[in-house]
Design a protein around this motif. Structure first.
Motif, PDB file in Angstrom:
ATOM      1  N   LEU A  65       1.218  -1.143   0.239  1.00  0.00           N
ATOM      2  CA  LEU A  65      -0.281  -0.380  -0.430  1.00  0.00           C
ATOM      3  C   LEU A  65       0.689   1.209  -0.149  1.00  0.00           C
ATOM      4  CD1 LEU A  65      -2.350  -0.782   2.474  1.00  0.00           C
ATOM      5  CD2 LEU A  65      -2.900  -0.978   0.547  1.00  0.00           C
ATOM      6  N   GLY A  68       2.166   2.694  -3.448  1.00  0.00           N
ATOM      7  CA  GLY A  68       0.974   3.702  -3.995  1.00  0.00           C
ATOM      8  C   GLY A  68       1.274   4.394  -4.927  1.00  0.00           C
ATOM      9  N   GLU A  70      -0.282   6.962  -7.059  1.00  0.00           N
ATOM     10  CA  GLU A  70      -1.586   7.774  -7.043  1.00  0.00           C
ATOM     11  C   GLU A  70      -1.695   8.614  -8.579  1.00  0.00           C
ATOM     12  OE1 GLU A  70      -3.648   6.326  -5.730  1.00  0.00           O
ATOM     13  OE2 GLU A  70      -1.831   6.045  -4.070  1.00  0.00           O
ATOM     14  N   SER A  75      -0.397   5.147 -13.990  1.00  0.00           N
ATOM     15  CA  SER A  75       0.671   4.919 -12.435  1.00  0.00           C
ATOM     16  C   SER A  75       1.295   3.398 -12.658  1.00  0.00           C
ATOM     17  CB  SER A  75      -0.268   4.799 -11.907  1.00  0.00           C
ATOM     18  OG  SER A  75      -0.507   3.647 -10.629  1.00  0.00           O
ATOM     19  N   SER A  77       1.648   2.166  -9.815  1.00  0.00           N
ATOM     20  CA  SER A  77       0.229  -0.096  -9.141  1.00  0.00           C
ATOM     21  C   SER A  77       0.268   0.649 -11.241  1.00  0.00           C
ATOM     22  CB  SER A  77      -0.175   0.986  -8.613  1.00  0.00           C
ATOM     23  OG  SER A  77       0.367   1.839  -7.803  1.00  0.00           O
ATOM     24  N   TYR A 294      -7.076   3.540 -13.762  1.00  0.00           N
ATOM     25  CA  TYR A 294      -6.962   3.225 -12.335  1.00  0.00           C
ATOM     26  C   TYR A 294      -8.770   2.533 -11.912  1.00  0.00           C
ATOM     27  CZ  TYR A 294     -10.730   7.668 -12.186  1.00  0.00           C
ATOM     28  OH  TYR A 294     -10.737   8.242 -12.064  1.00  0.00           O
ATOM     29  N   GLY A 299      -4.137   4.383  -6.242  1.00  0.00           N
ATOM     30  CA  GLY A 299      -3.128   3.609  -7.137  1.00  0.00           C
ATOM     31  C   GLY A 299      -2.681   2.634  -5.610  1.00  0.00           C
ATOM     32  N   ARG A 300      -2.433   2.841  -4.653  1.00  0.00           N
ATOM     33  CA  ARG A 300      -2.389   1.835  -3.432  1.00  0.00           C
ATOM     34  C   ARG A 300      -3.107   0.468  -3.320  1.00  0.00           C
ATOM     35  NH1 ARG A 300      -3.541   6.392  -0.855  1.00  0.00           N
ATOM     36  NH2 ARG A 300      -5.918   6.851  -0.207  1.00  0.00           N
ATOM     37  N   ASP A 301      -4.970   1.320  -3.878  1.00  0.00           N
ATOM     38  CA  ASP A 301      -5.574  -0.305  -3.840  1.00  0.00           C
ATOM     39  C   ASP A 301      -4.960  -1.615  -4.566  1.00  0.00           C
ATOM     40  OD1 ASP A 301      -7.045   0.550  -1.718  1.00  0.00           O
ATOM     41  OD2 ASP A 301      -8.042   1.724  -3.744  1.00  0.00           O
ATOM     42  N   ASP A 303      -2.188  -1.997  -6.181  1.00  0.00           N
ATOM     43  CA  ASP A 303      -0.560  -3.025  -5.143  1.00  0.00           C
ATOM     44  C   ASP A 303      -1.158  -3.557  -4.684  1.00  0.00           C
ATOM     45  OD1 ASP A 303       1.946  -1.685  -5.949  1.00  0.00           O
ATOM     46  OD2 ASP A 303       0.742   0.278  -5.436  1.00  0.00           O
TER      47      ASP A 303
END
Ligand SMILES: *Cc1c(COP(=O)(O)O)cnc(C)c1O
Length: 460
Positions: A65, A68, A70, A75, A77, A294, A299-301, A303
């Motif tokens: 996370l 990420g 963003e 991105s 990710s 996306y 982005g973290r989601d 990853d």
């Protein structure tokens, strides 16, 4: 516990839960309109409403996370996720979506090219059915008869009824079938697996009739593991190889990543090789989910999902996952509670038609038993029966489900065998007092996906 798999992880962080008193539970359920969906999670002790996005992430996912990217477009990710999904599926085109139904709302309308088209699935999941209907098509379920014989062992109760599938195609005309959807595992049938042999037969029929093949694969890893356990010739193949063999059969993969993606939010669209179709979906995704790199996710989601997809293919994880369900099922059967046997991948499905035969289908037997279980032990199950099925779009009559199931859905990596033991004890108590359970009538009903928001009162 010699007969069950050992847990392949230990607990590093805890989340306190507590059981409110019985008087409070009675009051809260009344305030919730006798619909467990409307309860506050704080008023629930063991939450078995769904396995969707309710699992625990690994420390590798929490670390991911932090990585990420963003960026709105392109991105890092996204490219990390794309690489993992291409690797697992062998498909060329990948788009994230905010969850499974996000993927459905992008892809399903693109397949409905004219009025009066049909989708055929072993059993459509409820949101899939809703998106088929919103797109102006009709959903036809076509599952094997063995699915409804809850007491007899049959290794693949999620299978398509292939002769019936051929009959439906001949009756409706192949040009009117918008797609055949392989729902794996077959959620509504009890998380029951679909065999490779059956998927091969279905896809041969689809190919011969030039009908697109979709995989609704929220639990494709669990399905692949069942094939390894139960189907001849697959014992020495890895789950990853079996999954790839599955993807090779289809054209489009839709996934609620909240299941075998091991994340709290996310979905996926993967398209094997049809560039034109991918471009159509790319146009459609922008106003609905977001830019194609996306699709409604941070982005973290993406990853966390890239890591979770790999972890869900780990066979020691899958062995324990499947055995947790089997353990709960074994305890209930020993206590006389009728369930869909053998247990499937993500839940124990309790056959409430047999528990409260005095309650007719349109007074929602499984909802009534679910409410009794909440009052007994603060446990929140979910109804998978006539309430969920809704009304016939043409006649507006309540549809009678083949089975009035109550689903005890087990979140991934979240509860221990002690929790499940408690659940079994409470449900056996409910079962022993089943004569006192009363049917329900609506005080509020919404026109679409009514089970989420409906309110009831007990029929005295
Ligand atoms: C959960 C699920 C969906 C819908 O996914 P959401 O992430 O809940 O939107 C679709 N199909 C199947 C088989 C599912 O289990």
């Amino acid at each position: 516990m010699p007969n069950y798999a050992r847990p392949p992880y230990r607990i590093k962080m805890v989340e306190p839960i507590s059981l409110i008193t019985k008087e409070e539970r009675i009051e809260r359920l009344k305030e919730a309109g006798y619909n467990p969906f409307r309860l506050k999670s704080e008023d629930v002790y063991i939450d078995l409403l769904t396995d969707s996005g309710t699992g625990a992430m690994s420390h590798f996912q929490w670390a991911a996370l932090m990585q990420g990217d963003e960026a709105y477009a392109g991105s890092r990710s996204f490219y990390r996720l794309e690489k993992v999904v291409k690797n697992i599926t062998g498909y060329k085109y990948i788009m994230p979506a905010h969850q499974g139904r996000g993927a459905e709302q992008v892809v399903i309308p693109e397949l409905v090219k004219k009025p009066n088209m049909y989708f055929i699935s072993n059993i459509h999941f409820d949101t899939t059915r809703a998106h088929v209907e919103i797109a102006g098509a009709r959903a036809i379920d076509c599952v094997v008869e063995e699915c409804f014989d809850t007491e007899t062992y049959y290794p693949f109760k999620g299978n398509f009824d292939v002769p019936k599938l051929i009959e439906i195609i001949n009756e409706k005309g192949a040009e009117n079938i918008a797609g055949i959807i392989l729902t794996i595992t077959n959620n509504s049938a009890g998380g029951q697996p679909v065999s490779m042999e059956n998927m091969k037969e279905v896809t041969m029929v689809a190919r011969a009739n030039r009908i697109p093949i979709l995989i609704d694969g929220a639990r494709y890893a669990e399905n692949s593991y069942f094939i390894k356990l139960r189907e001849d010739g697959y014992q020495n193949k890895s789950v990853r190889e079996i999954a790839r063999e599955t993807f090779d059969l289809a054209d489009i993969f839709l996934m609620s990543a909240k299941k075998d993606g091991l994340v709290n939010i996310g979905g996926l669209i993967a398209i094997k090789d049809d560039e034109d179709f991918f471009k159509q979906c790319q146009i459609n995704i922008v106003p609905k989910e977001g830019f194609p790199t996306y699709g409604g996710l941070a982005g973290r989601d993406m990853d966390a999902l890239a890591v979770g997809l790999e972890e869900a293919l780990d066979e020691s994880y899958l062995a324990y996952r499947i055995d947790e369900i089997r353990y709960l099922g074994d305890l209930l059967r020993a206590g006389g509670v009728p369930i869909q046997y053998p247990t499937g991948g993500h839940a124990v499905f309790v056959d409430c038609g047999k528990i409260v035969p005095h309650i007719p289908y349109d007074q929602f037997p499984a909802q009534a038993v679910s409410n009794a279980l909440y009052i007994e032990g603060g446990i929140r199950p979910v109804e998978i029966g006539s309430l969920l099925l809704g009304r016939d779009p043409d006649t507006k009559e309540n549809i009678k489900a083949d089975k009035e199931f109550m689903r005890l859905t087990i979140p991934r990596r979240t509860y221990t065998f002690e929790h499940l033991h408690y659940v079994a004890e409470c449900l056996i108590n409910v079962y022993n007092n089943r004569d006192k359970i009363k049917g329900l009538k609506f005080t509020y009903e919404s026109p679409i996906l009514r089970h989420f928001t409906a309110e009831f009162e007990p029929i005295e």
